[in-house]
Design a protein around this motif. Structure first.
Motif, PDB file in Angstrom:
ATOM      1  N   GLN A 225       1.072  -1.292   0.428  1.00  0.00           N
ATOM      2  CA  GLN A 225       0.177  -0.310   0.438  1.00  0.00           C
ATOM      3  C   GLN A 225       1.134   1.184   0.423  1.00  0.00           C
ATOM      4  OE1 GLN A 225      -0.096  -2.520   2.352  1.00  0.00           O
ATOM      5  NE2 GLN A 225      -2.186  -3.222   0.936  1.00  0.00           N
ATOM      6  N   GLU A 226       1.624   0.787   0.442  1.00  0.00           N
ATOM      7  CA  GLU A 226       2.817   2.427   1.008  1.00  0.00           C
ATOM      8  C   GLU A 226       3.179   2.567  -0.766  1.00  0.00           C
ATOM      9  OE1 GLU A 226       6.673   4.109   2.962  1.00  0.00           O
ATOM     10  OE2 GLU A 226       5.903   2.463   3.328  1.00  0.00           O
ATOM     11  N   VAL A 227       4.244   1.556  -1.371  1.00  0.00           N
ATOM     12  CA  VAL A 227       4.547   1.997  -2.592  1.00  0.00           C
ATOM     13  C   VAL A 227       3.648   2.208  -3.796  1.00  0.00           C
ATOM     14  CG1 VAL A 227       4.760   0.443  -4.840  1.00  0.00           C
ATOM     15  CG2 VAL A 227       5.686  -0.530  -2.664  1.00  0.00           C
ATOM     16  N   GLU A 228       2.285   1.857  -3.686  1.00  0.00           N
ATOM     17  CA  GLU A 228       0.900   3.089  -4.390  1.00  0.00           C
ATOM     18  C   GLU A 228       0.832   3.668  -3.774  1.00  0.00           C
ATOM     19  OE1 GLU A 228      -2.499   1.890  -6.756  1.00  0.00           O
ATOM     20  OE2 GLU A 228      -1.862   0.077  -5.595  1.00  0.00           O
ATOM     21  N   ARG A 229       0.908   3.883  -2.440  1.00  0.00           N
ATOM     22  CA  ARG A 229       0.762   5.137  -1.720  1.00  0.00           C
ATOM     23  C   ARG A 229       1.976   6.503  -2.973  1.00  0.00           C
ATOM     24  NH1 ARG A 229      -0.769   3.474   2.199  1.00  0.00           N
ATOM     25  NH2 ARG A 229       0.919   3.490   2.812  1.00  0.00           N
ATOM     26  N   SER A 230       3.342   6.139  -2.012  1.00  0.00           N
ATOM     27  CA  SER A 230       4.720   6.607  -3.027  1.00  0.00           C
ATOM     28  C   SER A 230       4.772   7.122  -4.407  1.00  0.00           C
ATOM     29  CB  SER A 230       5.627   6.103  -1.864  1.00  0.00           C
ATOM     30  OG  SER A 230       5.592   6.080  -0.572  1.00  0.00           O
ATOM     31  N   TYR A 231       4.360   5.683  -5.699  1.00  0.00           N
ATOM     32  CA  TYR A 231       4.296   5.740  -6.749  1.00  0.00           C
ATOM     33  C   TYR A 231       3.195   6.941  -6.999  1.00  0.00           C
ATOM     34  CZ  TYR A 231       3.583   5.199 -11.583  1.00  0.00           C
ATOM     35  OH  TYR A 231       3.840   4.842 -12.983  1.00  0.00           O
ATOM     36  N   ASN A 232       1.611   7.042  -6.499  1.00  0.00           N
ATOM     37  CA  ASN A 232       0.792   8.165  -6.587  1.00  0.00           C
ATOM     38  C   ASN A 232       1.047   9.352  -6.811  1.00  0.00           C
ATOM     39  OD1 ASN A 232      -0.388   6.138  -8.409  1.00  0.00           O
ATOM     40  ND2 ASN A 232      -1.697   5.700  -5.648  1.00  0.00           N
ATOM     41  N   ASP A 233       2.177   9.494  -5.196  1.00  0.00           N
ATOM     42  CA  ASP A 233       2.598  11.399  -5.305  1.00  0.00           C
ATOM     43  C   ASP A 233       3.500  11.607  -5.692  1.00  0.00           C
ATOM     44  OD1 ASP A 233       2.663  13.305  -3.234  1.00  0.00           O
ATOM     45  OD2 ASP A 233       4.447  12.049  -2.026  1.00  0.00           O
ATOM     46  N   LEU A 234       4.690  10.766  -5.887  1.00  0.00           N
ATOM     47  CA  LEU A 234       6.024  10.758  -6.830  1.00  0.00           C
ATOM     48  C   LEU A 234       5.741  11.098  -8.440  1.00  0.00           C
ATOM     49  CD1 LEU A 234       8.220   8.288  -5.907  1.00  0.00           C
ATOM     50  CD2 LEU A 234       8.548  10.763  -5.327  1.00  0.00           C
ATOM     51  N   VAL A 235       4.395  10.633  -8.567  1.00  0.00           N
ATOM     52  CA  VAL A 235       4.026  11.041 -10.389  1.00  0.00           C
ATOM     53  C   VAL A 235       3.254  12.538  -9.978  1.00  0.00           C
ATOM     54  CG1 VAL A 235       2.868  10.234 -12.125  1.00  0.00           C
ATOM     55  CG2 VAL A 235       4.010   8.629 -11.379  1.00  0.00           C
ATOM     56  N   ALA A 236       2.697  12.536  -9.311  1.00  0.00           N
ATOM     57  CA  ALA A 236       1.922  13.604  -9.203  1.00  0.00           C
ATOM     58  C   ALA A 236       2.811  15.113  -8.577  1.00  0.00           C
ATOM     59  CB  ALA A 236       1.225  13.257  -7.841  1.00  0.00           C
ATOM     60  N   LYS A 237       3.837  15.261  -8.187  1.00  0.00           N
ATOM     61  CA  LYS A 237       4.957  15.982  -7.429  1.00  0.00           C
ATOM     62  C   LYS A 237       5.859  15.528  -8.957  1.00  0.00           C
ATOM     63  CE  LYS A 237       5.339  14.978  -3.178  1.00  0.00           C
ATOM     64  NZ  LYS A 237       6.859  14.679  -1.900  1.00  0.00           N
ATOM     65  N   GLY A 238       6.250  15.494  -9.730  1.00  0.00           N
ATOM     66  CA  GLY A 238       6.883  15.131 -11.837  1.00  0.00           C
ATOM     67  C   GLY A 238       7.855  13.988 -11.848  1.00  0.00           C
ATOM     68  N   ALA A 239       7.642  13.333 -10.903  1.00  0.00           N
ATOM     69  CA  ALA A 239       8.575  12.174 -11.509  1.00  0.00           C
ATOM     70  C   ALA A 239       7.935  11.417 -12.479  1.00  0.00           C
ATOM     71  CB  ALA A 239       8.460  10.770 -10.452  1.00  0.00           C
ATOM     72  N   ILE A 240       8.515  10.933 -13.292  1.00  0.00           N
ATOM     73  CA  ILE A 240       8.162  10.508 -14.853  1.00  0.00           C
ATOM     74  C   ILE A 240       7.707   9.075 -14.505  1.00  0.00           C
ATOM     75  CG2 ILE A 240       8.490   9.609 -17.161  1.00  0.00           C
ATOM     76  CD1 ILE A 240      10.919  11.920 -17.202  1.00  0.00           C
ATOM     77  N   PRO A 241       6.088   8.529 -14.798  1.00  0.00           N
ATOM     78  CA  PRO A 241       5.705   7.105 -14.451  1.00  0.00           C
ATOM     79  C   PRO A 241       5.960   6.107 -15.810  1.00  0.00           C
ATOM     80  CG  PRO A 241       3.648   8.199 -15.548  1.00  0.00           C
ATOM     81  CD  PRO A 241       5.386   9.755 -15.056  1.00  0.00           C
ATOM     82  N   VAL A 242       6.681   4.834 -14.784  1.00  0.00           N
ATOM     83  CA  VAL A 242       7.322   4.097 -15.913  1.00  0.00           C
ATOM     84  C   VAL A 242       6.635   3.090 -15.885  1.00  0.00           C
ATOM     85  CG1 VAL A 242       9.408   2.384 -16.591  1.00  0.00           C
ATOM     86  CG2 VAL A 242       9.643   5.417 -16.060  1.00  0.00           C
ATOM     87  N   LYS A 243       6.383   2.541 -14.634  1.00  0.00           N
ATOM     88  CA  LYS A 243       5.749   1.247 -14.596  1.00  0.00           C
ATOM     89  C   LYS A 243       4.882   1.010 -12.959  1.00  0.00           C
ATOM     90  CE  LYS A 243       5.706  -3.744 -14.509  1.00  0.00           C
ATOM     91  NZ  LYS A 243       4.039  -4.040 -14.580  1.00  0.00           N
ATOM     92  N   ALA A 244       3.529   0.837 -13.095  1.00  0.00           N
ATOM     93  CA  ALA A 244       2.348   1.220 -12.142  1.00  0.00           C
ATOM     94  C   ALA A 244       2.922   0.136 -11.209  1.00  0.00           C
ATOM     95  CB  ALA A 244       1.512   1.659 -11.907  1.00  0.00           C
ATOM     96  N   PRO A 245       2.519  -0.019 -10.078  1.00  0.00           N
ATOM     97  CA  PRO A 245       3.113  -1.484  -9.079  1.00  0.00           C
ATOM     98  C   PRO A 245       2.637  -2.089  -9.209  1.00  0.00           C
ATOM     99  CG  PRO A 245       2.165   0.811  -7.310  1.00  0.00           C
ATOM    100  CD  PRO A 245       1.803   0.799  -9.123  1.00  0.00           C
ATOM    101  N   ALA A 246       3.136  -3.367  -8.988  1.00  0.00           N
ATOM    102  CA  ALA A 246       2.851  -4.392  -9.004  1.00  0.00           C
ATOM    103  C   ALA A 246       3.884  -5.448  -8.466  1.00  0.00           C
ATOM    104  CB  ALA A 246       2.905  -5.305 -10.670  1.00  0.00           C
ATOM    105  N   THR A 247       2.787  -6.817  -8.396  1.00  0.00           N
ATOM    106  CA  THR A 247       3.478  -8.025  -7.961  1.00  0.00           C
ATOM    107  C   THR A 247       4.396  -7.980  -9.038  1.00  0.00           C
ATOM    108  OG1 THR A 247       1.898  -8.421  -6.385  1.00  0.00           O
ATOM    109  CG2 THR A 247       3.484 -10.180  -6.737  1.00  0.00           C
ATOM    110  N   MET A 248       5.872  -8.515  -8.224  1.00  0.00           N
ATOM    111  CA  MET A 248       6.791  -9.439  -9.069  1.00  0.00           C
ATOM    112  C   MET A 248       6.748 -10.402  -9.630  1.00  0.00           C
ATOM    113  SD  MET A 248       8.164  -6.493 -10.990  1.00  0.00           S
ATOM    114  CE  MET A 248       6.868  -5.299 -10.912  1.00  0.00           C
TER     115      MET A 248
END
Length: 129
Positions: free
Chosen positions: A84-107
């Motif tokens: 859940q923290e991975v999901e929240r962090s990813y969304n927050d980073l992208v909202a702040k300007g990080a370039i999205p590459v791959k959304a959270p997934a189970t590897m």
């Protein structure tokens, strides 16, 4: 020499843009700053950004510091406490300007992982076991 990392330096031609990203998007506080160089506060391995020209100057012009990178030069991996923290962090980073590459997934190795890029296209990951 000990086989232990003490510093990771990101080489760039645009310290200002990279400093803004690592400070404002990723949340690193600045420890010290000089012309063409910035070092961030980080527990463990030190993290810095430096111009290629400064590195070429301090090494006497040896190496290929003045040529731009070709492809992925390095990856930083940031641990999270939960999927859940991975999901929240990813969304927050992208909202702040990080370039999205791959959304959270189970590897296949069992971690939940997401990938994003900095302004120069270096792909980094956030993960949780």
């Amino acid at each position: 020499m000990k086989a232990r990392l003490a510093l990771v330096t990101v080489l760039t031609d645009d310290v200002a843009t990279m400093k803004q990203f690592y400070r404002d998007v990723l949340g690193f506080a600045i420890r010290s700053e000089a012309d063409g160089y910035v070092e961030f506060v980080n527990d463990g391995v030190r993290l810095a950004i430096c111009t290629r020209q400064v590195m070429a100057d301090i090494t006497g012009g040896h190496g290929s510091f003045t040529t731009g990178k070709k492809g992925q030069a390095f990856e930083l991996a940031f641990p999270c406490e939960s999927a859940q923290e991975v999901e929240r962090s990813y969304n927050d980073l992208v909202a702040k300007g990080a370039i999205p590459v791959k959304a959270p997934a189970t590897m296949p190795w069992g971690q939940t992982t997401a990938f994003f890029a900095d302004p120069e296209g270096n792909i980094h990951e956030i993960f949780a076991d």
